[in-house]
Motif scaffolding. Structure first.
Motif, PDB file in Angstrom:
ATOM      1  N   VAL A 182      29.876  91.235   9.185  1.00 24.00           N
ATOM      2  CA  VAL A 182      30.242  91.016  10.578  1.00 24.00           C
ATOM      3  C   VAL A 182      29.662  89.661  10.980  1.00 24.00           C
ATOM      4  N   LEU A 183      30.532  88.765  11.412  1.00 25.24           N
ATOM      5  CA  LEU A 183      30.116  87.414  11.764  1.00 25.24           C
ATOM      6  C   LEU A 183      29.952  87.258  13.262  1.00 25.24           C
ATOM      7  N   ASP A 184      29.015  86.422  13.667  1.00 23.59           N
ATOM      8  CA  ASP A 184      28.848  86.050  15.068  1.00 23.59           C
ATOM      9  C   ASP A 184      29.561  84.715  15.253  1.00 23.59           C
ATOM     10  N   PHE A 185      30.776  84.751  15.775  1.00 21.65           N
ATOM     11  CA  PHE A 185      31.604  83.560  15.877  1.00 21.65           C
ATOM     12  C   PHE A 185      31.044  82.541  16.857  1.00 21.65           C
TER      13      PHE A 185
ATOM     14  N   HIS B 173      33.535  79.229  20.595  1.00 21.67           N
ATOM     15  CA  HIS B 173      33.107  79.739  21.884  1.00 21.67           C
ATOM     16  C   HIS B 173      34.240  80.354  22.703  1.00 21.67           C
ATOM     17  N   ILE B 174      35.471  80.249  22.231  1.00 20.14           N
ATOM     18  CA  ILE B 174      36.614  80.798  22.953  1.00 20.14           C
ATOM     19  C   ILE B 174      37.254  81.886  22.088  1.00 20.14           C
ATOM     20  N   MET B 175      37.536  83.034  22.698  1.00 18.44           N
ATOM     21  CA  MET B 175      38.207  84.111  21.980  1.00 18.44           C
ATOM     22  C   MET B 175      39.618  84.230  22.532  1.00 18.44           C
TER      23      MET B 175
END
Length: 66
Positions: free
Chosen positions: A53-56, A62-64
């Motif tokens: 599981v990555l912390d984007f 910074h935008i999803m």
């Protein structure tokens, strides 16, 4: 599936990279016995894989968008 199998599964759900030695301690087994149980759980399809599981945000995204 007994209490030792459940202890192994609970430890792996918290951290999929838990070392065999620690799995064995939590399930009150020897390391070879814990390793054999882990392999059996994988062969029976109870454990179907491991994931990362990555912390984007930390990777600079910074935008999803959906």
């Amino acid at each position: 599936m007994d209490a030792a199998d459940r202890a192994i599964l609970m430890a792996l759900t918290q951290n999929a990279r838990t070392p065999i030695k620690q799995l064995a301690q939590e399930a009150y087994l020897s390391s070879p016995a814990a390793s054999a149980r882990l392999e059996r759980l994988e062969q029976r399809g109870i454990i179907t894989g491991y994931q990362t599981v990555l912390d984007f945000q930390k990777l600079g995204f910074h935008i999803m968008a959906f």
